[in-house]
Design a protein around this motif. Structure first.
Motif, short mmCIF file in Angstrom:
data_model
loop_
_atom_site.label_atom_id
_atom_site.label_comp_id
_atom_site.label_asym_id
_atom_site.label_seq_id
_atom_site.Cartn_x
_atom_site.Cartn_y
_atom_site.Cartn_z
N PRO A 145 0.81 -1.22 0.00
CA PRO A 145 0.00 0.00 0.00
C PRO A 145 0.84 1.27 0.00
CG PRO A 145 -0.98 -1.61 1.48
CD PRO A 145 0.34 -2.19 1.03
N ALA A 146 2.00 1.23 0.65
CA ALA A 146 2.86 2.42 0.69
C ALA A 146 3.35 2.79 -0.70
CB ALA A 146 4.04 2.16 1.62
N GLU A 149 0.54 4.63 -2.26
CA GLU A 149 0.40 5.91 -1.58
C GLU A 149 1.47 6.89 -2.05
OE1 GLU A 149 -0.96 8.93 0.59
OE2 GLU A 149 -1.98 7.01 0.31
N GLN A 150 2.68 6.41 -2.25
CA GLN A 150 3.74 7.29 -2.74
C GLN A 150 3.41 7.79 -4.14
OE1 GLN A 150 7.66 5.61 -2.57
NE2 GLN A 150 8.64 7.39 -3.48
N GLY A 153 -0.10 10.18 -3.40
CA GLY A 153 0.15 11.34 -2.57
C GLY A 153 -1.02 12.31 -2.57
N SER A 154 -0.71 13.57 -2.71
CA SER A 154 -1.75 14.61 -2.77
C SER A 154 -1.78 15.25 -4.16
CB SER A 154 -1.49 15.68 -1.70
OG SER A 154 -0.21 16.26 -1.89
N PRO A 197 -8.75 7.66 2.83
CA PRO A 197 -7.97 6.47 3.18
C PRO A 197 -8.67 5.17 2.77
CG PRO A 197 -7.85 8.05 4.96
CD PRO A 197 -8.85 8.59 3.98
N ARG A 200 -8.33 4.77 -0.98
CA ARG A 200 -6.96 4.40 -1.35
C ARG A 200 -6.71 2.91 -1.09
NH1 ARG A 200 -3.26 9.08 -1.57
NH2 ARG A 200 -4.59 10.93 -1.60
N GLU A 201 -7.23 2.41 0.02
CA GLU A 201 -7.10 0.99 0.31
C GLU A 201 -7.86 0.16 -0.73
OE1 GLU A 201 -6.49 -2.78 1.61
OE2 GLU A 201 -5.36 -0.95 2.09
N TYR A 204 -5.84 0.19 -3.94
CA TYR A 204 -4.70 -0.71 -3.83
C TYR A 204 -5.13 -2.15 -4.03
CZ TYR A 204 -1.25 -3.77 -1.73
OH TYR A 204 -0.37 -4.81 -1.52
#
Length: 273
Positions: A145-146, A149-150, A153-154, A197, A200-201, A204
């Protein structure tokens, strides 16, 4: 366009068939596809194939100290001829061919109107800029997941475009980005910056599920049928006007900002949950 599941299945097949064999000759290479003019593909004649690997959408032949790397572009592919005889009825046209010491022939083919196949001879795969810049690969068991996320981001960037951005996430193209977003129940035009969040999960999980399942489904399918298998497996991509397999609504073709997607307006509304 070949995407990573099909290229992975192809790499595994060619690794099994070619590893341990020597390349006797490289002939008929269209000079327009050669990206390392000082090291033409013909220079690898005599080299032994130690293995065949995938890097994102690229295919790499490990020749023991040097690599022959292929990019298929939009419509490129290969044709495997165990008996060494080309098929005159095969679609497209050959832009190069490798002959092995057992008589097998590997043709590099272009099946579209625009020649986009590319070939390099390099010391290491990362010497090809497109490979050096690749982001994390969702097919890899290490993709976490990281990593997504990278990539997200935003950023104020639409998530379909971001999924296809090779320096952020490797190996996903137009078709699988549509499939991932359908699985995740997300509109392709939503910006990464506004994802919660939980979303995003969900994205993923959809990414790894779709990509890894596609690899498993393509394994064992002959190279000349991999593209057809990909098309047949799509839930929404290329299915405009057909029923969504989840809710039954009609899949639509959506054009936005110079891009396009196929999506289900019910499953993938901006308020879908």
């Amino acid at each position: 366009m070949p995407e990573s599941p099909e290229v992975q299945a192809l790499a595994e097949q060619l690794d099994e068939r070619m590893a341990g064999h020597a390349i006797i000759s490289v002939e008929g290479v269209d000079r327009r596809i050669v990206k390392t003019r000082d090291r033409p593909p013909a220079s690898v004649a005599g080299a032994r194939v130690d293995g065949v690997r995938r890097f994102g959408k690229y295919l790499g032949f490990d020749l023991g100290g040097q690599w022959l790397v292929l990019s298929f572009g939009r419509n490129g592919w290969v044709r495997w001829r165990p008996g060494g005889t080309p098929d005159p009825d095969a679609p497209g046209y050959a832009v190069g061919a490798l002959t092995l010491d057992d008589g097998a022939l590997l043709e590099i083919a272009e099946t579209g109107d625009f020649l986009a196949v590319a070939v390099w001879v390099v010391d290491a795969p990362a010497d090809v800029a497109g490979i050096a810049d690749l982001g994390p690969d969702p097919i890899s068991p290490e993709f976490a997941p990281a990593d997504l996320e990278q990539a997200m981001g935003s950023r104020r960037k639409q998530i379909k475009a971001l999924l296809q951005e090779q320096r952020s996430i490797a190996g996903i193209g137009n078709a699988y980005s549509d499939e991932i977003l359908h699985r995740a129940r997300m509109s392709p035009t939503v910006h990464a910056a506004v994802l919660t969040p939980e979303e995003r999960e969900r994205l993923y999980q959809a990414t790894v599920d779709v990509m890894r399942a596609a690899v498993a489904d393509r394994r064992g399918i002959p190279a000349d049928r991999l593209k057809q298998a990909k098309v047949a497996a799509m839930a929404v991509h290329g299915r405009g006007g057909e029923a969504c397999p989840v809710c039954g609504d009609t899949v639509v073709d959506h054009v936005f900002g110079g891009a396009s997607a196929q999506l289900c307006p019910t499953c993938q509304s901006e308020t879908a949950s």
